[in-house]
Design a protein around this motif. Structure first.
Motif, PDB file in Angstrom:
ATOM      1  N   GLN A   1       2.787 -12.100  38.486  1.00  0.00           N
ATOM      2  CA  GLN A   1       2.214 -12.786  37.418  1.00  0.00           C
ATOM      3  C   GLN A   1       1.320 -14.354  38.062  1.00  0.00           C
ATOM      4  OE1 GLN A   1       2.757 -12.497  34.333  1.00  0.00           O
ATOM      5  NE2 GLN A   1       0.968 -14.147  33.915  1.00  0.00           N
ATOM      6  N   PHE A   2       1.604 -14.920  39.068  1.00  0.00           N
ATOM      7  CA  PHE A   2       0.862 -15.785  39.718  1.00  0.00           C
ATOM      8  C   PHE A   2      -0.420 -15.408  40.178  1.00  0.00           C
ATOM      9  CE2 PHE A   2       4.783 -18.329  40.830  1.00  0.00           C
ATOM     10  CZ  PHE A   2       4.617 -19.171  40.002  1.00  0.00           C
ATOM     11  N   GLU A   3      -0.534 -14.031  40.618  1.00  0.00           N
ATOM     12  CA  GLU A   3      -1.719 -13.350  41.039  1.00  0.00           C
ATOM     13  C   GLU A   3      -2.714 -13.344  39.970  1.00  0.00           C
ATOM     14  OE1 GLU A   3      -2.542  -9.973  43.456  1.00  0.00           O
ATOM     15  OE2 GLU A   3      -0.304 -10.550  44.323  1.00  0.00           O
ATOM     16  N   ARG A   4      -1.922 -12.533  38.795  1.00  0.00           N
ATOM     17  CA  ARG A   4      -2.893 -12.673  37.543  1.00  0.00           C
ATOM     18  C   ARG A   4      -3.117 -13.878  37.045  1.00  0.00           C
ATOM     19  NH1 ARG A   4       0.634  -8.883  35.390  1.00  0.00           N
ATOM     20  NH2 ARG A   4       1.474  -9.916  33.701  1.00  0.00           N
TER      21      ARG A   4
ATOM     22  N   GLY B   1     -15.899 -26.938  41.796  1.00  0.00           N
ATOM     23  CA  GLY B   1     -16.076 -26.357  43.162  1.00  0.00           C
ATOM     24  C   GLY B   1     -14.905 -26.329  43.928  1.00  0.00           C
ATOM     25  N   ALA B   2     -14.501 -27.707  44.020  1.00  0.00           N
ATOM     26  CA  ALA B   2     -13.405 -27.866  44.885  1.00  0.00           C
ATOM     27  C   ALA B   2     -12.103 -27.209  44.392  1.00  0.00           C
ATOM     28  CB  ALA B   2     -13.090 -29.554  45.076  1.00  0.00           C
ATOM     29  N   ARG B   3     -11.954 -27.348  43.183  1.00  0.00           N
ATOM     30  CA  ARG B   3     -10.728 -26.610  42.455  1.00  0.00           C
ATOM     31  C   ARG B   3     -10.966 -25.026  42.932  1.00  0.00           C
ATOM     32  NH1 ARG B   3     -10.393 -29.306  36.690  1.00  0.00           N
ATOM     33  NH2 ARG B   3      -9.724 -31.169  37.410  1.00  0.00           N
ATOM     34  N   SER B   4     -12.231 -24.672  42.692  1.00  0.00           N
ATOM     35  CA  SER B   4     -12.305 -22.995  43.109  1.00  0.00           C
ATOM     36  C   SER B   4     -12.012 -22.713  44.329  1.00  0.00           C
ATOM     37  CB  SER B   4     -13.771 -22.857  42.761  1.00  0.00           C
ATOM     38  OG  SER B   4     -13.913 -21.306  42.691  1.00  0.00           O
ATOM     39  N   ASN B   5     -12.191 -23.604  45.268  1.00  0.00           N
ATOM     40  CA  ASN B   5     -11.850 -23.132  46.722  1.00  0.00           C
ATOM     41  C   ASN B   5     -10.304 -23.146  46.979  1.00  0.00           C
ATOM     42  OD1 ASN B   5     -14.375 -23.081  47.805  1.00  0.00           O
ATOM     43  ND2 ASN B   5     -14.608 -25.260  48.269  1.00  0.00           N
ATOM     44  N   ARG B   6      -9.652 -24.362  46.227  1.00  0.00           N
ATOM     45  CA  ARG B   6      -8.356 -24.369  46.209  1.00  0.00           C
ATOM     46  C   ARG B   6      -7.611 -23.146  45.745  1.00  0.00           C
ATOM     47  NH1 ARG B   6      -4.971 -28.452  42.896  1.00  0.00           N
ATOM     48  NH2 ARG B   6      -2.761 -27.916  43.528  1.00  0.00           N
ATOM     49  N   VAL B   7      -8.160 -22.413  44.493  1.00  0.00           N
ATOM     50  CA  VAL B   7      -7.674 -21.503  43.773  1.00  0.00           C
ATOM     51  C   VAL B   7      -7.923 -20.202  44.815  1.00  0.00           C
ATOM     52  CG1 VAL B   7      -7.872 -19.807  41.826  1.00  0.00           C
ATOM     53  CG2 VAL B   7      -7.941 -22.190  41.461  1.00  0.00           C
ATOM     54  N   GLU B   8      -9.005 -20.045  45.361  1.00  0.00           N
ATOM     55  CA  GLU B   8      -9.264 -19.217  46.333  1.00  0.00           C
ATOM     56  C   GLU B   8      -8.271 -19.056  47.454  1.00  0.00           C
ATOM     57  OE1 GLU B   8     -11.645 -15.906  47.395  1.00  0.00           O
ATOM     58  OE2 GLU B   8     -12.132 -17.414  45.926  1.00  0.00           O
ATOM     59  N   ASP B   9      -7.974 -20.113  48.034  1.00  0.00           N
ATOM     60  CA  ASP B   9      -6.710 -20.207  48.866  1.00  0.00           C
ATOM     61  C   ASP B   9      -5.433 -19.937  48.346  1.00  0.00           C
ATOM     62  OD1 ASP B   9      -8.407 -21.358  50.860  1.00  0.00           O
ATOM     63  OD2 ASP B   9      -7.724 -23.335  50.870  1.00  0.00           O
ATOM     64  N   ILE B  10      -5.010 -20.166  47.329  1.00  0.00           N
ATOM     65  CA  ILE B  10      -3.996 -19.889  46.522  1.00  0.00           C
ATOM     66  C   ILE B  10      -3.840 -18.453  46.254  1.00  0.00           C
ATOM     67  CG2 ILE B  10      -2.305 -20.120  44.669  1.00  0.00           C
ATOM     68  CD1 ILE B  10      -3.314 -23.222  44.394  1.00  0.00           C
TER      69      ILE B  10
ATOM     70  N   VAL C   1      -5.166 -15.893  48.098  1.00  0.00           N
ATOM     71  CA  VAL C   1      -4.806 -15.425  49.323  1.00  0.00           C
ATOM     72  C   VAL C   1      -3.412 -15.295  49.716  1.00  0.00           C
ATOM     73  CG1 VAL C   1      -5.408 -15.118  51.622  1.00  0.00           C
ATOM     74  CG2 VAL C   1      -7.305 -15.491  50.104  1.00  0.00           C
ATOM     75  N   ARG C   2      -2.844 -16.592  49.370  1.00  0.00           N
ATOM     76  CA  ARG C   2      -1.550 -16.809  49.654  1.00  0.00           C
ATOM     77  C   ARG C   2      -0.574 -15.944  48.849  1.00  0.00           C
ATOM     78  NH1 ARG C   2      -1.103 -22.623  49.964  1.00  0.00           N
ATOM     79  NH2 ARG C   2       0.071 -22.533  48.085  1.00  0.00           N
TER      80      ARG C   2
END
Lengths: 299, 475
Positions: A65-68, A233-242, A244-245
């Motif tokens: 669900q987190f991935e979605r 943009g900063a949030r987008s980077n953060r979301v990207e990291d999350i 992957v995790r």
């Protein structure tokens, strides 16, 4: 079994039968494991492994669900980002046009043309303010409205934040409200759209000083939008990291679940072969032992 | 002593060994007969005269062999020990069976278990939070809520059904016991008559012992042998069989400890009673003990946990839902209810929440996903509700703890049953090693009997020759 002093015919047979059954039960158990692919089929197979499996299963649900949620968050941020990038292009164009409009060399006909072009671009900017993801205006906060702005540029949304839970305890805001992006009605000169309307009117009417301060206000708006863009943009980077995790976590939990529930086929097959051998040996020995009695040796 | 006396002595040998081979034949014929105890001919010397007469005195030579008795060979201590071990085995066998059925009720771990269904339900709150305007996400949430409710219903129903079938089995067991008791009483009567007539009715006694073995498997009994050859069969301090009379037992389905009136029929306790006076029979073992134990302790335990989980599920959901606002901006109502009936007002005794749980709303728009009555596309309430599944006091936690307990209980009873089966087998083997027939041994005895018979016959012809010799003297 016990060492009994006197072995009787039925007793011996019963004992051998019991041993054969033990062997055969173990064999069937192994076959069952292999054919079902599951090591763990009922809670009593292993209570602790069962609890782990239940935990992994709900973790797996959660992380899927987190991935979605994460990909939904990414979409929100991407749509907002591209809307804001386009609005920057429009605003740059407006700035260029309005500089041309306040230039003394431009006559009244030219100014009217510039003002009209600014009005057209302003309408396009209002459209950008109404950008939708799915069926939802992304700059309208949490208000239940079709559009974030009406055609004259009045804000219809609210200041509510749209938040996505992306991991346990990690909530990320994925929206920026219209007020944050384009300014509020109480700002000097109103929000961006009021400012643009005023600027176009000033240029059309030849109010050069007013138009010049209008251009300054326009620059303020551009800075504001850039600021929001940087934040998104900063949030987008953060979301990207999350993301992957989260994908890692999902994979890991899947692995753990499979280790807990599923059969190790190689091991199970080796066990099965060993057990089969044991069973066959027991059968052969039984066949040999059950047959003879003293009867065979009396005349 | 006359010459003819030796003839009689030899003839007594012929009789004895003939009888012995008959008994051996009987043993061999019954090598596979259930409950048969091997028999042995007790031989004794027939003494000669010991009292001096007027014209003669005894020579001191015996007058042959006589058959004292034909006895069953069995170890009474082992037999009694086997009775209690078999009773324990029978009880554990039933407990194991019923617990295995309980396990089948909860298909865990797996995709069809309640744990997964609840996890999916919680996770669909996130989908609603992601898109509060979407009718689809909301409908899916309601669908999954219904799936969870059906899961609770099915599990509760399965447990209730299991309870009923177990009670039916208990009732069948009492009938079986009553049948055995009556037959044992009849056998007692025949055995007494035979014993009074000086006969040893070995076969009847074997039949009776077999029935006692069967009855102890069902209710766990002890025995007492009387002087007249009859055996009393005791259970729970009362007599199932006393001499030639038997007492019947029956199932009572509402046996409550005093002062504990349980309204929920599924939690009422069952027991056994004497039909004649309604007094309680508390079996010490046997299948009846296993069933009563399971129906009174095991099934209610899981039914209660399931009810607690259902109640926690409804309460946590409703409490959170009340603080939210639906698509119309109205405060959220109950998401789950009970049909028939309403939610408990105070910490009530566990009752059938699991089977009465229902989804209280049908309109997906009535799901309160928003925390703000004016911001209708806010999904933060739904987002928060998605996290309720992780509550340590929530339904998920209660359910998981129950599954853990079920696993431990199952494992324990399986292990105990395995150990008990081993013990019972050992005792059984020890018992059989005394009373069972060994063909090799019988054949050896037969050979010995045959030789003795042949020798006795040879004696007769030898004595015949001796008499011929004497008669030849007077020719």
């Amino acid at each position: 079994m016990t060492a009994t002093t006197r072995v009787t015919s039925t007793g011996g047979a019963r004992l051998m039968l019991a041993n054969l059954q033990t062997n055969y039960t173990a064999l069937v158990e192994l076959q069952d494991h292999i054919s079902s692919g599951k090591e763990l089929r009922r809670p009593s197979d292993s209570p602790s492994a069962t609890l782990n499996a239940l935990e992994y299963r709900s973790q797996l649900r959660r992380s899927e669900q987190f991935e979605r949620n994460t990909s939904d968050a990414q979409n929100w941020l991407n749509v907002a980002d591209s809307a804001l990038t386009t609005s920057q292009t429009y605003l740059a164009k407006i700035r260029e046009l309005s500089l041309q409009g306040v230039n003394g060399a431009t006559d009244s006909k030219g100014r009217t043309a510039v003002a009209n072009e600014i009005r057209t671009i302003r309408d396009s900017l209002v459209q950008l303010g109404n950008t939708k993801y799915g069926n939802r205006a992304i700059f309208a906060g949490t208000n239940d409205t079709q559009n974030a702005y009406d055609s004259s540029g009045n804000y219809l949304g609210n200041t509510g934040s749209v938040v996505r839970p992306l991991a346990a305890g990690v909530d990320v805001q994925v929206n920026a409200t219209g007020d944050q992006v384009f300014g509020t009605a109480s700002d000097p000169g109103g929000n961006l759209f009021t400012r643009l309307t005023q600027l176009a009117d000033d240029i059309a009417n030849g109010n050069v000083d007013a138009a010049k301060s209008g251009i300054d206000l326009l620059d303020n708006s551009r800075d504001q939008i850039s600021g929001v863009q940087a934040m998104l943009g900063a949030r987008s980077n953060r979301v990207e990291d999350i993301l992957v995790r989260n994908q890692d976590v999902t994979l890991e939990v899947k692995g753990l679940l499979s280790n807990t529930e599923d059969v190790d086929i190689a091991k199970a097959l080796v066990d099965l072969k060993t057990q089969e051998m044991g069973y066959q040996a027991a059968l052969q020995v039984t066949a040999k032992v059950v047959q003879p009695s003293l009867l065979d040796f009396l005349r | 002593m006359s010459d003819f006396a030796a003839l009689n002595t030899a003839v007594s040998g012929l009789y004895a060994y003939r009888r012995q081979s008959e008994v051996i034949a009987n043993n061999i014929a019954n090598v596979n007969t259930e409950g048969y105890s091997r028999q042995r001919v007790d031989l004794a010397t027939a003494g000669g005269g010991a009292v001096p007469g007027v014209f003669s005195k005894p020579s001191g030579v015996g007058t042959g062999v006589q058959i004292d008795d034909i006895t069953r060979i069995r170890d009474d201590f082992m037999e009694k020990r086997a009775l209690s071990e078999q009773a324990a085995s029978g009880s554990l066998k039933r407990q194991k069976e019923i617990l295995a059925r309980v396990e089948l009720t909860f298909p865990e771990p797996g995709p069809n278990g309640l744990a997964q269904q609840m996890a999916e339900y919680w996770s669909s709150f996130d989908d609603v939070a992601n898109d509060p305007a979407s009718e689809g996400a909301r409908s899916q949430l309601l669908e999954r809520a219904n799936t969870v409710v059906e899961g609770f219903h099915r599990s509760a129903q399965d447990l209730t059904d299991l309870r009923h079938t177990s009670i039916d089995q208990l009732s069948a067991i009492t009938q079986e016991v009553n049948g055995y008791s009556a037959r044992i009483a009849e056998l007692n009567s025949s055995i007494r008559t035979a014993t009074a007539g000086g006969i040893t009715p070995n076969d009847l006694m074997d039949q009776r012992d077999l029935l006692i073995n069967k009855i102890t498997n069902l209710v766990g009994v002890s025995t007492r042998t009387n002087d007249d050859g009859t055996v009393d069969v005791m259970a729970s301090g009362g007599a199932l069989v006393r001499g030639d009379r038997s007492n019947e037992i029956a199932v009572a389905t509402n046996v409550q400890p005093p002062g504990q009136a349980l309204t929920d029929v599924n939690l009422q306790k069952v027991g056994l009673i004497w039909t004649k006076d309604g007094g309680p029979v508390v079996p010490s073992g046997g299948e009846a003990h296993g069933i009563i134990q399971s129906v009174n302790e095991v099934i209610p335990k899981y039914l209660n946990s399931l009810n607690n989980a259902a109640r926690a599920f409804a309460e946590t959901n409703n409490a959170a839902h009340h603080t939210g606002y639906d698509r119309f901006g109205a405060a959220g109502g109950d998401l789950f209810g009970y049909s028939p009936g309403t939610a408990p007002t105070s910490p009530a005794a566990p009752t059938d929440f699991a089977s009465r749980l229902t989804v209280a709303i049908t309109d997906p728009k009535k799901i309160a996903a928003s925390s703000d009555p004016t911001a209708l596309l806010d999904g933060s309430k739904a987002k928060d509700m998605a996290k309720l599944g992780a509550l340590t006091t929530g339904a998920d936690a209660i359910y998981k703890a129950m599954i853990g307990q079920l696993g431990v209980d199952g494992q324990t009873v399986n292990r105990r049953s395995q150990i008990q089966d081993n013990v019972t087998n050992q005792v059984d083997n020890a018992r059989k090693s005394v009373s069972g027939v060994n063909l090799d041994e019988e054949m050896t005895n037969l050979v010995a009997a045959q030789h003795a018979y042949t020798a006795s016959a040879k004696m007769i012809s030898t004595i015949d020759e001796m008499i011929q010799t004497i008669l030849g003297l007077v020719r």
